[in-house]
Design an enzyme around this catalytic site. Structure first.
Site, PDB file in Angstrom:
ATOM      1  N   HIS A  59     -59.583  -8.658 -22.267  1.00  0.00           N
ATOM      2  CA  HIS A  59     -58.208  -8.169 -22.188  1.00  0.00           C
ATOM      3  C   HIS A  59     -58.025  -7.217 -21.007  1.00  0.00           C
ATOM      4  CE1 HIS A  59     -55.124  -5.116 -23.509  1.00  0.00           C
ATOM      5  NE2 HIS A  59     -54.414  -6.223 -23.642  1.00  0.00           N
ATOM      6  N   GLU A  62     -57.887  -9.145 -17.833  1.00  0.00           N
ATOM      7  CA  GLU A  62     -56.557  -9.763 -17.694  1.00  0.00           C
ATOM      8  C   GLU A  62     -55.574  -8.756 -17.072  1.00  0.00           C
ATOM      9  OE1 GLU A  62     -52.791  -9.404 -19.836  1.00  0.00           O
ATOM     10  OE2 GLU A  62     -54.174 -10.109 -21.378  1.00  0.00           O
ATOM     11  N   HIS A  63     -55.550  -7.539 -17.619  1.00  0.00           N
ATOM     12  CA  HIS A  63     -54.654  -6.512 -17.064  1.00  0.00           C
ATOM     13  C   HIS A  63     -54.952  -6.268 -15.591  1.00  0.00           C
ATOM     14  CE1 HIS A  63     -52.467  -4.103 -20.346  1.00  0.00           C
ATOM     15  NE2 HIS A  63     -52.772  -5.266 -20.867  1.00  0.00           N
ATOM     16  N   GLU A 134     -51.752   1.172 -25.582  1.00  0.00           N
ATOM     17  CA  GLU A 134     -51.506  -0.107 -26.258  1.00  0.00           C
ATOM     18  C   GLU A 134     -52.259  -0.143 -27.595  1.00  0.00           C
ATOM     19  OE1 GLU A 134     -52.214  -3.507 -23.754  1.00  0.00           O
ATOM     20  OE2 GLU A 134     -52.032  -4.931 -25.399  1.00  0.00           O
TER      21      GLU A 134
END
Lengths: 414, 418
Positions: A59, A62-63, A134
């Site tokens: 993740h 991805e960011h 998040e």
């Protein structure tokens, strides 16, 4: 079989697989580039060398990939009018955009930023702050907390039990080197797929790929499947939260067969017959107020895990668990065959309707590709599932010793 | 999009969106009315009770079995507000004949079921059945209570409630839990009769079959209702009043901050561009400056509510940073007023919005929502809107921004000093 869309699979000379899904009459084009790399891939062997990375790395990557040295991908897409995004799931990472104009330019941007990474100490540190926020946001979400609480009670070793984004502690361990290691392993074009759905200009897509993607040397990746016992870890999990209505998640851990797609579809049919809104169990629980509209029954599955999950809101978690266990035992030798064809049609309809959206079709095709299937395989397999197969399968599932009840909030659990 | 809209009974309009590109079709029946604090809860529960009680089915379970047999057709009832109008929707999504086995068709049967849901519920002695009502009352009570589980949604509703106050726009769609006890089979039946008599009706079908059968069913159904006299609500502008600031304490890990801005009558295209430039795209002021550069929020974005000329800014912020984030959000709006954006920022934003207008045509449920609100609010469709967006200038945006005022701040967080 009806023709839902026009499908073509191309093996590009670079090694990239390209799936074209032409949807007649559509003005929108949707492109999604997928890497066969998700949050569960925390241990793998690359060219003979074993690597272990912190939870949340996929993740995080991805960011960070969305941003390269010059500027971030969003600002570049701004010139084309495309709506772009990216997401990481348990088993894959996808970068996507949707547009009606400037498709070529948008595809160039997608391929450019995803094939040219840039990670530095400084940008990694900044992202740690953003992702920590998040993660915090999900801590206020009782549904999410109940679900991951359940996974924690169910899986001893499997990384699926960990939040896709990881934890504040795990992401603090991420470094540019770890990101490059994972990138070089999983973002090799030989292991990736590009799906384009909706309006398609094949020549244009191929010419952009010819220009942008250099052939890459294959890398050998072996994903390490965790040694996961059949047993659960614990059967009750409570996550204390105030200021919420309690949310429960009841999960049954199941054994995995050889053909996971078929098992998923079979599981969906059987689950619908057992606890869907056509079932006697659902009617009884609904009419007596044990469950409400928020109740759902889902099959949760991936490459090497499958479970049945019942979720809902309200303080009746123990009652729901009791009713489900009782019904599973009552039906084990008294399977409701009369609901089989009905549940099968329901599943067919749900799958066929997903072919109407550019996003849903594109994403589905990527998932199917990584699972070794063609986009239409699910609707084809549904046709071949028999009542007898469903009845035999039902005898083997929903073992009361493999169930976990998780509640987030306060109350509703013994 | 090729749409044919016609009147089929007093205050009843039928729209056929003609397209054969989808494998699925949709039929939605919308009862549009005004609503007050006194009857909103009844209207809300009515939606749920109707879905579960068509007379021709023994129970909702038999109804669901038939829907599944019709290759997984969905049937839902829902309530929403479009401006000051309250809309009770009964909707279905189902497969068109082209996705079904040869010779099979489900569309007309679904329309028949839906007509049964609306016109022929289980009524005994002038009342809805107590057992069904009791279950749905409990269901609705729990749904209202559990709103708090979604803090983002909760914060937006509370922000609107605190600013709009007694204005009808602040009435929550689901109604009030404390009013449920007074609802019984008789008074709900009265409300039902009243709604069928006074609602303006918009029926929308998008699917590949001829709509004649469907039209006939609903034309007959509504024609049988005596003295139909539709009254829909007049959509009022947002009230002008003092700024409201409310801080609510809650044990949350991440605070929610909602800010309401009232915009001038500059027209939807200009205000949409303004809002998108400010915080509606991933290259806007709020996204780039507040989220990316300063890492103040996980999300921070603005959206434009055209029925109220209102812009809503939503953000999720670390509890300790709420004040800093708030100041920065205001500061960025000042920058927008000063015009510190480039021509390409403006052009890119317009391009983004125009592309969105076009992609909606390929997303049928979004298209239906938009079409319905155009019919209710009597506003221009997406094609016209896209054309006008194209003509929006830098001066238009700056002058609209100068007349836009921050009127409400609502925050939900684990604040130390309260």
């Amino acid at each position: 079989m009806n023709e839902f869309f026009k499908y073509e699979k191309i093996e590009h000379k670079s090694g990239l697989k390209i799936l074209l899904l032409l949807m007649k009459g559509f003005k929108t084009s949707y492109a999604v580039l997928g890497a066969n790399y998700g949050s569960v891939d925390t241990e793998f062997i690359r060219d003979g060398k074993k690597l272990s990375v912190p939870a949340g790395t996929a993740h995080f990557l991805e960011h960070k990939l969305f941003e390269n040295e010059d500027c971030d991908a969003f600002s570049r897409y701004a010139e084309t009018g495309a709506s772009a995004n990216a997401f990481t799931s348990f088993d894959k990472t996808c970068y996507l955009f949707r547009t009606t104009d400037n498709f070529k330019k948008s595809l160039e941007i997608l391929l450019d930023f995803s094939l040219n990474p840039y990670f530095s100490e400084e940008t990694v540190a900044k992202e740690q702050g953003i992702i920590a926020e998040e993660i915090k946001m999900y801590r206020d979400n009782p549904g999410w907390q109940a679900f991951f609480g359940m996974l924690g009670g169910m899986y001893k070793n499997h990384p699926v039990k960990t939040d896709i984004a990881g934890s504040e502690e795990s992401i603090a361990k991420i470094t540019p080197k770890i990101l490059y290691d994972c990138y070089n392993a999983f973002y090799n074009v030989n292991n990736m797929v590009l799906a384009v759905s909706g309006k398609i200009d094949k020549e244009e897509i191929l010419s952009v790929c010819d220009e942008m993607i250099k052939p890459q040397k294959k890398v050998e990746i072996e994903k390490i499947s965790p040694q996961e016992p059949e047993e659960i870890v614990k059967n009750r999990v409570i996550t204390e939260m105030t200021g919420v209505i309690p949310v429960y998640a009841l999960g049954y851990k199941e054994k995995i067969g050889n053909d996971i797609l078929r098992q998923e579809l079979l599981s969906s049919i059987v689950l619908d017959m057992f606890a869907g809104d056509i079932s006697p169990l659902y009617k009884r629980m609904y009419n007596s107020g044990i469950i409400n509209d928020s109740f759902s029954a889902e099959v949760f599955s991936g490459r090497d895990y499958l479970s049945f999950v019942f979720e809902g809101e309200g303080g009746n978690a123990e009652r729901v668990a009791e009713e489900i266990e009782k019904e599973a035992s009552a039906l084990r030798n008294n399977f409701p065959k009369e609901l089989f064809e009905i549940a099968k049609r329901e599943l067919y309809g749900r799958n066929a309707r997903a072919f109407d959206g550019v996003e849903s079709l594109g994403n589905l095709s990527v998932s199917m590709y990584f699972a070794g299937h063609e986009p239409l395989d699910a609707v084809k397999i549904i046709e071949t599932i028999t009542a007898e197969e469903a009845e035999n399968y039902f005898k083997k599932i929903l073992n009361p010793n493999r169930s976990v009840l998780s509640v987030a909030g306060n109350g509703g659990i013994k | 999009m090729n749409v044919i809209r016609e009147k089929i009974a007093e205050g009843v309009y039928f729209s056929h969106i003609k397209t054969d590109k989808y494998k699925s079709g949709r039929l939605i029946v919308n009862l549009v009315s005004s609503v007050t604090k006194d009857n909103v809860t009844k209207r809300s529960i009515l939606a749920a009770v109707l879905r579960q009680s068509p007379r021709s089915f023994e129970s909702f379970s038999e109804l669901n079995i038939e829907l599944s047999s019709l290759y997984g057709a969905s049937l839902y009832s829902d309530t929403a507000k479009i401006g000051d109008n309250y809309v009770l929707t009964l909707g279905s999504s189902f497969l068109n004949d082209t996705a079904l086995p040869k010779g099979v068709s489900v569309t007309n049967r679904i329309a028949e079921i839906m007509a049964g849901v609306i016109f022929n519920p289980k009524i005994e002695n002038g009342a809805f059945k107590d057992d069904i009502l009791a279950v749905e009352k409990e269901n609705l009570r729990e749904a209202i209570m559990s709103e708090i589980n979604d803090k983002r949604r909760y914060a937006v509703r509370r922000a609107i409630e605190t600013y709009f106050g007694e204005d009808g726009y602040a009435i929550p769609t689901d109604g009030y839990a404390e009013d449920l006890d007074e609802i019984n089979g008789e008074n709900l039946y009265k409300e039902y009769k009243e709604l069928l008599k006074t609602a303006a009706v918009e029926i929308i079908y998008d699917g590949s079959l001829s709509p004649d059968e469907i039209k006939k069913l609903f034309a007959e159904g509504f024609s049988k209702i005596e003295n139909r006299a539709p009254i829909s609500a007049e959509n009022k502008a947002a009230p002008k009043k003092e700024k409201t600031v409310v801080r609510e304490k809650s044990d949350v890990k991440q605070a929610k901050e909602v800010m309401l801005f009232i915009c001038p009558n500059a027209g939807t295209p200009v205000l949409k561009v303004m809002s998108a430039l400010y915080g509606g795209t991933p290259f806007s002021f709020l996204f780039k400056e507040v989220r990316e550069k300063q890492s103040l929020c996980y999300y921070c974005s603005s959206s434009y509510v055209r029925s109220k000329n209102m812009m809503i800014v939503e953000s999720g912020v670390d509890n300790a940073k709420t004040e800093k984030a708030e100041n920065e959000i205001i500061n960025q709006f000042e920058n927008l007023k000063k015009g510190t954006f480039t021509d390409s920022d403006l052009e890119n934003t317009k391009q983004y919005l125009k592309s969105l207008c076009k992609t909606v045509e390929d997303a049928p449920s979004t298209y239906l929502d938009r079409y319905l609100s155009d019919m209710i609010l009597k506003t221009e469709g997406l094609e016209k809107e896209a054309e006008k967006i194209d003509k929006v200038t830098r001066e238009d945006v700056i002058s609209a921004a100068k007349e836009t005022t921050l009127v409400g701040i609502y925050s939900l967080g684990n604040f130390d000093n309260e």
